[in-house]
Design an enzyme around this catalytic site. Structure first.
Site, mmCIF file in Angstrom:
data_model
loop_
_atom_site.group_PDB
_atom_site.id
_atom_site.type_symbol
_atom_site.label_atom_id
_atom_site.label_comp_id
_atom_site.label_asym_id
_atom_site.label_seq_id
_atom_site.Cartn_x
_atom_site.Cartn_y
_atom_site.Cartn_z
ATOM 1 N N THR A 123 0.794 -1.218 0.000
ATOM 2 C CA THR A 123 0.000 0.000 0.000
ATOM 3 C C THR A 123 0.834 1.278 0.000
ATOM 4 O O THR A 123 0.354 2.317 -0.436
ATOM 5 C CB THR A 123 -0.895 -0.005 1.246
ATOM 6 N N GLY B 106 -5.023 1.895 8.464
ATOM 7 C CA GLY B 106 -3.606 1.745 8.770
ATOM 8 C C GLY B 106 -2.791 2.992 8.499
ATOM 9 O O GLY B 106 -1.968 3.409 9.315
ATOM 10 N N ILE C 33 -4.349 13.650 1.582
ATOM 11 C CA ILE C 33 -3.663 12.611 0.826
ATOM 12 C C ILE C 33 -2.189 12.659 1.229
ATOM 13 O O ILE C 33 -1.519 13.674 1.074
ATOM 14 C CB ILE C 33 -3.828 12.848 -0.695
ATOM 15 N N LEU C 34 -1.690 11.555 1.755
ATOM 16 C CA LEU C 34 -0.325 11.548 2.284
ATOM 17 C C LEU C 34 0.707 11.368 1.179
ATOM 18 O O LEU C 34 1.824 11.865 1.269
ATOM 19 C CB LEU C 34 -0.189 10.437 3.331
ATOM 20 N N THR D 214 0.901 6.798 -4.258
ATOM 21 C CA THR D 214 0.411 5.537 -3.684
ATOM 22 C C THR D 214 -1.099 5.612 -3.443
ATOM 23 O O THR D 214 -1.794 4.608 -3.568
ATOM 24 C CB THR D 214 1.141 5.196 -2.370
ATOM 25 N N GLN E 97 -3.843 3.016 -4.986
ATOM 26 C CA GLN E 97 -4.889 2.334 -4.225
ATOM 27 C C GLN E 97 -6.232 2.450 -4.946
ATOM 28 O O GLN E 97 -7.004 1.504 -5.001
ATOM 29 C CB GLN E 97 -5.014 2.945 -2.819
ATOM 30 N N LYS F 107 -7.837 10.145 5.779
ATOM 31 C CA LYS F 107 -8.948 9.207 5.946
ATOM 32 C C LYS F 107 -8.692 7.950 5.108
ATOM 33 O O LYS F 107 -7.773 7.907 4.285
ATOM 34 C CB LYS F 107 -10.268 9.878 5.525
ATOM 35 N N GLU G 51 -9.750 1.129 0.524
ATOM 36 C CA GLU G 51 -10.901 0.355 0.071
ATOM 37 C C GLU G 51 -11.976 1.204 -0.596
ATOM 38 O O GLU G 51 -12.915 0.669 -1.181
ATOM 39 C CB GLU G 51 -11.514 -0.379 1.273
#
Lengths: 327, 734
Positions: free
Chosen positions: B469, B510, B614-615, B619, B623, B686, B690
């Site tokens: 991830t 996570g 969004i970090l 990536t 996702q 957040k 999924e």
């Protein structure tokens, strides 16, 4: 995987001698190795034929002689095949994945085993894997299974795309026996229907080796291979149609058809072809040909859709060839 | 030094936005990328341990019964075979996510076809496999129940709810939908099969395994073995995909550990591909009845969602298909129903967004049916039904980005200029569809330690995992940002049970949970540095390895006499109950349906998503691409097939279990919307892992309807379900 002996044949006669002695022939191994890992097949001895001189595609009597070890990728890419037998190139490229086609051989492709789920699971009954144990598929999951040519003992399908194309094109299999003598068998007579002996799949005798596939001279008319499947690539055919039509003065002069995904072998139906010949093409005619083909089709719950699907696919394929021929 | 923070109150400080380097959010390459693509990353089964033996699991081949005996001797006599193991500690099925204790154990009672009941250990893998294939089991077979429709169903009280009068709302509705939708079982099908290498020395186990949630898995493994967790060291630095199937400890890890202790040798056990299908978790099939009642404007007055799912007897998990229904749309009259059929099928557990993946998908097909019935544009229908507050709990939303996502997606896709449904392109009928996306947002307890060294490097440590991830990337980014270091000076160590206990990967919490713990540790370090620099933490700027305050710039190294270390721990708190937190998005898709064969293929697909901060843009986008690809699979191809007689899984490999291949996936486009949600956590990220699967399949099914008029309510939409609705004559191409 059961322990096994491995020998490498230096020439064809060594290979047939070993095969006559009970060895199983391995070429690309794309199917056999999987089957051995799961002990669906457990040969005590393998004879590796990959060093034999069977890798050439040669002109022969206006047609082609395709060595048994020519890879699916090389055959599909051959300019002569692409130009004069395009349905074969299409069929090859519709099969498996790029990686598998790089490894899979022409002879091995013909001899690949069914993808029936119950054949692959050694806990299940399967008359093909364990003669007399019964058929797990009947009454079970049958999406992949036959609607024509099956028996109470077995309703497995032959999974090859290439063989369907070759069958439509009138190819023959060149077979070498002990002593080096060869014989030729039309592909239409190469596979046996399951009857009570689904474990005997071809007319190959013990100790015989496929050395080549012979393509007759190119035939006139338009040809194509159409495969219908559950995802866009890397899936076996639900149904497939290889077809060639030659029109003369607005009438069908010749028709050649072969079908995949619906029977224990690449399926050919002379009556359906004859029905087309001499007639003016029309959608109604094509539907009649499909009805002839599907006479006697027997479906399970899980594969009944193949009957309307095959009717529609054949009709559309013939319509497409008609259109191409009329241009 | 440890900094604890409990999310009771919103955190409106936007600390990350105030940092000086701009590292968080950018699409930084994964620091672990080169190791992975060059094969140097050591996955669970890659390790070569001296004197290692190999074990292969043996399955039960009945659906229910008692194992009477195992004919061990002939197998023990095979070359290389060292042992045949079985017994009360073998796992019947994997632990459910976050269980923290052993699942049902024991080889003797068989509950499903494919249950692992024994392990054959040999010198080589091939010998062990042959031994396993040769092992004969004797059973006392019992009558099994394999069809959910025929099984007894439980109706747990805490999973039912009703407010208002839905029956009356349906009766009085101007427009309504009352339809039942079904979805088939799925398997996670990660590329890396479940695998473990176990060693036992001086009373302690070392287990290298493929795990999503190390802190729980450690306890599950220890409990399964009957030992103290302090005597187990669990390592899972690289995981080749989990998708829920590695949330709980599974049979191979326990069997490997038992064998290592028994034989006093390291033992490796990997599940074969068929075993991954049979003996890990499946997503339950679902039967979902939706009742939607709407007024003349298409505004919902009632929503009913009643589901039937299945699982093995005794399992607490049941597919939470109704999870997003209580809050996604308005409507004062509501019914939620949830029944669980007890069947002898492979254990049901978390698979790729349990709940919303299938629940929102069914809801969004129903909404499309309502849009059609009401004659309202599907986007507009959703817009009209966005609630002011959570209509079930009566609490405000922490942030609500559905409308923004709908508008952004519609604009980028060109929804208003879409081709008319049924437009022909040769034999292909073109259609477009859309769907909303939503996934509940979660936070989990998570700890991390960050150490700053005098050489200008930093080390981030947590037992959090990276299951493909991007955890290595985002934790590196957060620490580098907070501490004013270049990312290549920050090392992140993960997946080791000796490290502080992180959230683990699962439920899309996570990244936000573990990033918050790193943030808190770094904040603590910043306080210490500020003190040494003689300024307030808020006045401190850390940049390029320097501390800057009051126009004074000092190399960080000068402020550090020795390595400086702090731990950060995030805890969920009252924020969970005070507000409703969710991620939102919208899908837009164009499909083609063959008028001849009924084959449906996706032609283009767009998703717009809001998932807080969004970090890492790269990536996060990956996702979403993955989620949308899963959506294509769920809509068109994926179906775990059970034999109707004994329930065994028929399509147990990747040739016959049809996940999408490249040719099934057109160019996908993703847009991530800016969002700061103060209620979620200190970094305001957040769940995104999924989100992009939840509802994706519905957009495709809706597009199929638009293309050819066939409404598929039984997924996947394979051609046999479309064919009967197509005109008899496909017509000539043109």
């Amino acid at each position: 995987m059961k322990p096994f002996d491995y020998i490498r044949a230096g020439d064809a006669s060594e290979a047939v001698d070993a095969a006559a002695d009970g060895a199983t022939i391995i070429a690309g191994g794309t199917n056999l190795l999987d089957l051995m890992k799961h002990e669906v097949m457990a040969p005590g001895r393998l004879v590796d034929i990959t060093r034999l001189d069977l890798k050439r595609i040669e002109d022969m009597d206006g047609g082609l002689r395709i060595g048994a070890l020519v890879t699916n990728s090389d055959l599909a890419a051959d300019m002569r095949v692409r130009r004069s037998w395009p349905a074969l190139a299409q069929a090859l490229l519709a099969g498996a994945s790029g990686q598998l086609r790089n490894k899979a051989s022409t002879g091995g492709n013909l001899l690949q085993r069914t993808r029936c789920y119950y054949f692959y699971d050694t806990a299940m009954p399967c008359n093909k894997r364990a003669p007399g144990s019964g058929c797990g598929a009947i009454g079970g999951a049958t999406r992949l299974h036959a609607i024509l040519g099956g028996s109470d003992a077995c309703i497995a399908t032959h999974p090859s795309d290439m063989a369907v194309g070759l069958t439509m094109l009138g190819a023959e299999v060149e077979i070498m026996g002990q002593g080096g003598a060869t014989r030729r068998v039309p592909l239409t007579e190469f596979y046996r229907l399951p009857g009570d002996t689904p474990h005997i799949e071809t007319v190959l005798e013990p100790g015989e080796l496929i050395t080549a596939v012979i393509l007759p001279p190119p035939a006139a008319g338009a040809q194509t291979y159409r495969k219908v499947r559950d995802r866009a690539s890397y899936a076996f055919a639900l149904v497939s149609v290889a077809a060639r039509l030659r029109l003369e003065e607005g009438r069908i002069a010749e028709a050649a058809l072969a079908f995949g995904g619906i029977a224990p072998r690449p399926w050919r139906d002379a009556a359906a072809e004859e029905l087309l010949c001499g007639e003016q093409p029309s959608e109604a005619l094509f539907v009649r040909a499909a009805d002839t083909l599907l006479q006697g089709a027997e479906a399970q719950e899980g594969n009944a859709f193949k009957i309307p699907l095959l009717r529609r696919t054949l009709t559309a394929t013939l319509s497409q060839l008609w259109k191409e021929s009329s241009q | 030094m440890t900094a604890h923070h409990k999310m009771d109150e919103p955190d409106r400080r936007n600390r990350l936005d105030a940092m000086a380097q701009g590292i968080v959010g950018v699409g930084m390459d994964r620091p672990d990328g080169p190791e992975k693509v060059s094969g140097r990353a050591v996955y669970a089964h890659d390790g070569q341990v001296k004197d290692m033996l190999h074990g292969v699991m043996v399955r039960a081949t009945i659906a229910k019964g008692t194992l009477l005996g195992i004919d061990e001797e002939p197998v023990k006599a095979l070359p290389g075979v060292r042992a045949v193991l079985h017994g009360p500690r073998f796992l019947r099925n994997p632990a459910q996510g976050a269980a923290g204790e052993a699942p049902v154990q024991g080889s003797a009672e068989i509950a499903y076809f494919g249950q692992p009941v024994a392990l054959v250990v040999a010198d080589t893998f091939e010998q062990a496999r042959h031994g396993a294939q040769s092992l004969a089991l004797r059973y006392d077979e019992a009558e099994a129940t394999v069809a959910p429709g025929e099984a007894e169903a439980e109706t747990p009280e805490d999973k039912q709810s009703a407010t208002g009068d839905l029956d009356a709302a349906m009766r009085d509705a101007a427009f309504s939908v009352d339809r039942t939708y079904t979805t088939p079982p799925h398997n996670s099908a990660p590329m890396e099969p479940h695998a473990a290498i176990a060693e036992y020395r001086d009373g302690k186990f070392t287990v290298r395994a493929s795990c999503q949630m190390v802190k729980y898995n450690l306890d599950e493994l220890a409990d399964s073995l009957g030992v103290d967790a302090a005597d187990v060291h669990l390592l899972s630095p690289f995981v080749g995909g989990g998708f829920g199937s590695k949330l709980g400890i599974s049979a191979e890890a326990v069997a490997a550990a038992l064998a290592a202790r028994e034989l006093d040798r390291p033992v490796a056990v990997a599940l074969s591909r068929p075993q991954v299908f049979e003996a890990t978790m499946r997503r339950s099939e679902t039967r979902q009845r939706f009742r939607l009642a709407a007024d003349a404007d298409g505004r919902l007055t009632g929503v009913g969602h009643e589901v039937l799912v299945s699982n093995l007897p005794g399992e607490t998990f049941s597919e939470p298909a109704t999870q997003a229904t209580p809050f996604l749309y308005r409507g004062e009259n509501r019914v939620i129903g949830h029944r669980i059929a007890r069947v002898n099928r492979t254990c049901a557990g978390s698979v790729r967004a349990p709940g919303e993946a299938v629940g929102v998908t069914a809801l969004e097909i129903a909404m499309d049916e309502l849009a059609q019935a009401a004659g309202v544009d599907p986007v507009e229908l959703r817009r009209r039904n966005i609630p002011e507050e959570d209509p079930s709990r009566g609490v405000p939303f922490s942030s609500h980005m559905l409308e923004a996502a709908l508008d952004d997606g519609a604009e980028r896709f060109g929804w208003s200029d879409r081709p008319k449904g049924g437009t022909r392109n040769g034999e292909w009928l073109i259609g477009c569809g859309m769907a909303s996306s939503s996934r509940v947002n979660l936070l989990n307890d998570s700890a991390a330690r960050v150490t700053m060294n005098r050489d200008g490097t930093a080390l981030v440590e947590t037992d959090m995992t990276d299951i493909g991830t991007g955890t290595y990337a985002i934790l590196t980014q957060v620490a580098a940002e907070m501490l004013g270091l270049p990312p290549d000076r920050v090392e992140t160590r993960l997946g080791d049970s000796d490290l502080p206990k992180g959230a683990g990967s699962g439920g899309s919490q996570g990244a936000s949970s573990s990033a918050s713990s790193v943030f808190l540790a770094c904040e603590r370090l910043r306080c210490e540095i500020a003190e040494r620099a003689g300024c307030a933490e808020e006045a401190l700027t850390l940049k390029d390895g320097h501390a800057i305050s009051d126009n004074r710039q000092q190399p960080l190294a000068e402020l550090l006499q020795e390595p400086l270390s702090a731990e950060g721990v995030i805890h969920p708190g009252d924020a969970e109950s005070r507000v409703r937190q969710a991620s939102f998005g919208a899908f837009f898709v164009e499909v083609g349906v063959s008028a001849v064969t009924g084959e449906a293929r996706v032609r283009r697909m767009h998703g717009s998503f809001a998932a807080g901060r969004i970090l890492n843009a790269k990536t996060a986008r990956s996702q979403c691409l993955g989620g949308m690809t899963f959506g294509i699979g769920m809509a068109l191809t994926e179906e775990l097939m059970h034999d109707p007689r004994d329930g065994h899984i028929v399509n147990r490999d990747l040739a016959e279990y049809h996940v999408p291949v490249n040719a099934d996936v057109p160019q996908l486009t993703v847009n991530l919307l800016e969002e700061r949600d103060p209620w979620t956590n200190p970094v305001q990220a957040k769940g995104i892992g999924e989100l992009a699967i939840c509802g994706a399949g519905a957009s495709i099914v809706n597009a199929i309807h638009d293309a050819c008029g066939v409404r598929v309510r039984d997924l996947p939409a394979t051609l046999d379900k479309i064919l009967p609705g197509l005109p008899e004559r496909a017509g000539r191409e043109g």
